[in-house]
Design a protein around this motif. Structure first.
Motif, short mmCIF file in Angstrom:
data_model
loop_
_atom_site.label_atom_id
_atom_site.label_comp_id
_atom_site.label_asym_id
_atom_site.label_seq_id
_atom_site.Cartn_x
_atom_site.Cartn_y
_atom_site.Cartn_z
N VAL A 207 4.28 -12.22 -5.18
CA VAL A 207 5.13 -11.07 -5.49
C VAL A 207 4.42 -9.73 -5.37
CG1 VAL A 207 6.74 -12.36 -6.95
CG2 VAL A 207 4.68 -11.36 -7.97
N SER A 208 3.10 -9.73 -5.23
CA SER A 208 2.38 -8.46 -5.04
C SER A 208 2.27 -8.17 -3.54
CB SER A 208 0.98 -8.54 -5.65
OG SER A 208 0.16 -9.43 -4.93
N ASP A 209 2.12 -6.90 -3.20
CA ASP A 209 2.00 -6.51 -1.79
C ASP A 209 0.82 -7.21 -1.12
OD1 ASP A 209 4.18 -4.87 -1.98
OD2 ASP A 209 3.02 -3.02 -2.30
N ALA B 173 5.74 -16.32 -10.44
CA ALA B 173 5.50 -15.07 -9.72
C ALA B 173 4.00 -14.88 -9.57
CB ALA B 173 6.11 -13.90 -10.48
N GLU B 174 3.47 -15.30 -8.42
CA GLU B 174 2.03 -15.19 -8.19
C GLU B 174 1.61 -13.73 -8.10
OE1 GLU B 174 -1.49 -16.92 -5.27
OE2 GLU B 174 0.58 -16.89 -4.56
N PHE C 113 10.20 -4.59 -8.29
CA PHE C 113 10.33 -5.74 -7.39
C PHE C 113 10.20 -7.04 -8.18
CE2 PHE C 113 8.36 -8.85 -4.44
CZ PHE C 113 9.41 -8.95 -3.53
N LEU C 114 9.28 -7.07 -9.13
CA LEU C 114 9.09 -8.26 -9.96
C LEU C 114 10.38 -8.60 -10.72
CD1 LEU C 114 7.23 -10.44 -11.19
CD2 LEU C 114 6.59 -8.76 -12.94
N VAL C 115 11.01 -7.59 -11.28
CA VAL C 115 12.26 -7.80 -12.00
C VAL C 115 13.33 -8.33 -11.06
CG1 VAL C 115 14.17 -6.62 -13.15
CG2 VAL C 115 11.83 -6.13 -13.84
N GLU C 116 13.39 -7.80 -9.85
CA GLU C 116 14.38 -8.26 -8.87
C GLU C 116 14.17 -9.74 -8.53
OE1 GLU C 116 14.26 -5.74 -5.47
OE2 GLU C 116 14.81 -3.92 -6.57
#
Length: 377
Positions: free
Chosen positions: A97-99, A135-136, A145-148
């Motif tokens: 989930v991170s860029d 969510a890695e 974005f994490l919430v989405e």
């Protein structure tokens, strides 16, 4: 905090520590002991690895344990098929989930996060599986974005969402802020998965629970990738003693479990390891030993038998006469004030030379030698 769910991942993330390999027999033994202790859920491995890993997972499933068994999967249909083949009815599906992780694993194609999640969750639910989504690198992800991602997973029917501090960069305050925001955004339970790169895994996991997470990923002895994970024994006893949350587990077997994992991993514990280390209930210094002899609560936060361990009083450089005379009296040796000071001086001198505390046998030898040369007792 009164309804914390423990999901131990010793058999997955713990074994992923560099240089660690558990045999199938060891994995089964660890799983069985954790089941006996009362750990409610175990992440038992990565079925998609196949071979001996899949065989061990299948063997654990066939044991018919009370604890729920979970397999770790990428957001790939074939991974979930491997979990099903092992007999698992619960799957964890991990997505970056991170860029930095999306760029490394999906070549920066964010749309793959949605596509892979949709396909894998739908496939798992079509097979009536319990689905946990991980969510890695959540701690480094854009919070919106994490919430989405969490909301999308929930809308598809996932039952739990794992917040992963994958490289252990949070502190308790930032953990509480991020997890608190996530808690307000979704209804499904949130699980904490913390790493110990800065020595804060247990503290961060507890902060996440205080912020509203209800599940926590742990490993025995804090085993795991790089600096390890939040330690099972630390979480259980911190909840019990610091937050008055008794999870109903048989904590008197925690030391036994710790030693089983030490033997299986081949990695010894540092003696100062919290809860289960050799020195946790060992006392040498004069002030501490004297206090413990009067009342153990002076220098112990809980009784050693709570975790299946024992108190040790040892003599060395920092010992005083109270401890010395107490230990000797247990072996039928009585010294007066002057004699005990002579022996104590010798003990301290010898301890400095040997750079450690003395065994009981060595202490008695000191008394015997002094008796022969100075007429003591």
């Amino acid at each position: 905090m009164n309804h914390v769910h423990v999901n131990d991942t010793t058999l997955r993330d713990g074994e992923q520590a560099a240089g660690i390999v558990f045999s199938a027999i060891e994995k089964i033994a660890i799983a069985c002991l954790m089941d006996a202790i009362g750990i409610p859920e175990l992440e038992v491995g990565i079925p998609a690895m196949g071979g001996s890993e899949a065989e061990a997972i299948t063997a654990i499933v066939q044991k018919g344990l009370k604890t729920a068994l979970l397999g770790w999967n990428r957001a790939v249909r074939s991974d979930i098929e491997a979990s099903i083949a092992c007999g698992l009815r619960r799957v964890h599906i991990s997505v970056p989930v991170s860029d930095i992780q999306i760029k490394a694993k999906f070549k920066g194609k964010t749309n793959l996060v949605w596509d892979r999640l949709r396909d894998s969750i739908n496939f798992a639910l079509d097979h009536d599986l319990f689905v946990s989504v991980g969510a890695e690198d959540a701690s480094r992800a854009d919070e919106s974005f994490l919430v989405e991602v969490a909301q999308f997973a929930e809308s598809l029917g996932a039952s739990r969402f794992r917040f992963c501090d994958t490289v252990g960069i949070l502190n308790p305050l930032t953990t509480a802020q991020k997890v608190g925001k996530l808690v307000k955004s979704i209804k499904m339970p949130i699980e904490m998965h913390t790493h110990n790169d800065f020595g804060l895994a247990t503290a961060n996991a507890l902060a996440g629970l205080q912020a509203g997470a209800v599940s926590v990923n742990t490993t025995v002895n804090g085993l795991g990738e790089r600096a390890g994970n939040a330690a099972l024994e630390e979480m259980i006893m911190a909840l019990k003693r610091l937050y008055q949350v008794d999870l109903g587990m048989e904590t008197s077997r925690l030391r036994e479990l710790s030693q089983l994992v030490v033997k299986a991993s081949g990695i010894p514990l540092p003696p100062w390891k919290a809860i289960v280390g050799d020195n946790v209930f060992a006392h040498e210094s004069g002030i501490h030993a004297h206090g413990v002899l009067q009342n153990p609560q002076t220098y112990e936060p809980f009784s050693p038998d709570e975790v299946g361990w024992k108190r040790r009083l040892v003599v060395g450089k920092h010992s005083g006469r109270h401890l010395l005379t107490n230990l000797l009296s247990q072996h039928g040796i009585s010294l007066n004030h002057e004699e005990s000071q002579v022996v104590l001086d010798s003990v301290r001198h010898l301890s400095v030379q040997m750079k450690r505390s003395l065994t009981v046998e060595e202490l008695i030898d000191v008394v015997t030698n002094r008796s022969m040369s100075h007429g003591i007792v």
